[in-house]
Scaffold this motif. Structure first.
Motif, PDB file in Angstrom:
ATOM      1  N   GLY A  22      77.343   8.789  40.285  1.00  0.00           N
ATOM      2  CA  GLY A  22      77.780  10.111  40.733  1.00  0.00           C
ATOM      3  C   GLY A  22      76.647  10.956  41.291  1.00  0.00           C
ATOM      4  O   GLY A  22      75.507  10.510  41.418  1.00  0.00           O
ATOM      5  N   ARG A  23      76.981  12.196  41.612  1.00  0.00           N
ATOM      6  CA  ARG A  23      76.014  13.122  42.196  1.00  0.00           C
ATOM      7  C   ARG A  23      74.882  13.372  41.212  1.00  0.00           C
ATOM      8  O   ARG A  23      75.121  13.670  40.052  1.00  0.00           O
ATOM      9  N   ARG A  28      73.101  19.573  45.541  1.00  0.00           N
ATOM     10  CA  ARG A  28      74.115  20.530  46.001  1.00  0.00           C
ATOM     11  C   ARG A  28      75.395  19.796  46.375  1.00  0.00           C
ATOM     12  O   ARG A  28      75.367  18.644  46.791  1.00  0.00           O
ATOM     13  N   ALA A  29      76.496  20.485  46.246  1.00  0.00           N
ATOM     14  CA  ALA A  29      77.782  19.920  46.634  1.00  0.00           C
ATOM     15  C   ALA A  29      77.780  19.656  48.138  1.00  0.00           C
ATOM     16  O   ALA A  29      77.078  20.320  48.902  1.00  0.00           O
ATOM     17  N   LYS A  30      78.574  18.688  48.584  1.00  0.00           N
ATOM     18  CA  LYS A  30      78.609  18.318  50.003  1.00  0.00           C
ATOM     19  C   LYS A  30      79.011  19.497  50.883  1.00  0.00           C
ATOM     20  O   LYS A  30      78.470  19.682  51.971  1.00  0.00           O
ATOM     21  N   ALA A  31      79.956  20.303  50.428  1.00  0.00           N
ATOM     22  CA  ALA A  31      80.409  21.442  51.229  1.00  0.00           C
ATOM     23  C   ALA A  31      79.275  22.445  51.427  1.00  0.00           C
ATOM     24  O   ALA A  31      79.080  22.966  52.539  1.00  0.00           O
ATOM     25  N   LEU A  32      78.501  22.707  50.368  1.00  0.00           N
ATOM     26  CA  LEU A  32      77.386  23.649  50.492  1.00  0.00           C
ATOM     27  C   LEU A  32      76.285  23.080  51.376  1.00  0.00           C
ATOM     28  O   LEU A  32      75.676  23.808  52.167  1.00  0.00           O
TER      29      LEU A  32
END
Length: 145
Positions: A22-23, A28-32
């Motif tokens: 996992g991350r 940071r999240a992909k959207a950010l």
């Protein structure tokens, strides 16, 4: 309704992640990350536009700029009178001094409570040190190393 318990083979092992691929922590999240990449080349233009809006009287734009440039302090230094505290017997006088300053309006009740909690931590430190000294003296009298 089944009363069968799940086998222990399907449970996670202690210290093992449920999703090891996992991350990573702190990523940071992909959207950010996508938003950061999108705005990367535009930051200077965005900042200039916000400054122009602030100059035109847009208080929200002004507040956003100032909050970024000069973030609010999380605390502030205060000046107050406090007698020297080197033993537990000194604490009642120190607490009375803080209480008096709160009552006189020299410091706020929140500031007074913070100071009192610091005095409480100081009391614990003094008592721990005194206890350690007494224990060492007792062990010495009993002939223990």
């Amino acid at each position: 309704m089944s009363t069968d318990k799940k086998s222990k083979d399907t449970r996670f092992k202690p210290g093992q992640s449920g999703n090891p691929a996992g991350r990573p922590l702190g990523a940071r999240a992909k959207a950010l990350a996508a938003l950061d990449a999108l705005a990367e080349g535009e930051m200077t233009d965005i900042a200039r536009a916000m400054i122009e809006k602030a100059k035109e009287g847009d208080t929200t734009a002004g507040r956003l700029i100032l909050d970024r440039a000069w973030p609010m302090r999380k605390g502030r230094g205060i000046t107050f009178e406090l007698p020297h505290v080197s033993k537990v017997d000194d604490l009642p006088e120190a607490i009375a001094a803080v209480t008096r300053q709160v009552a006189d309006g020299e410091i706020s009740p929140d500031e007074g409570a913070t100071i009192i909690s610091l005095l409480e931590a100081h009391r614990k430190a003094i008592e721990t040190n005194e206890f350690s000294d007494r224990l060492a003296a007792l062990e010495e009298r009993m002939g223990k190393p």
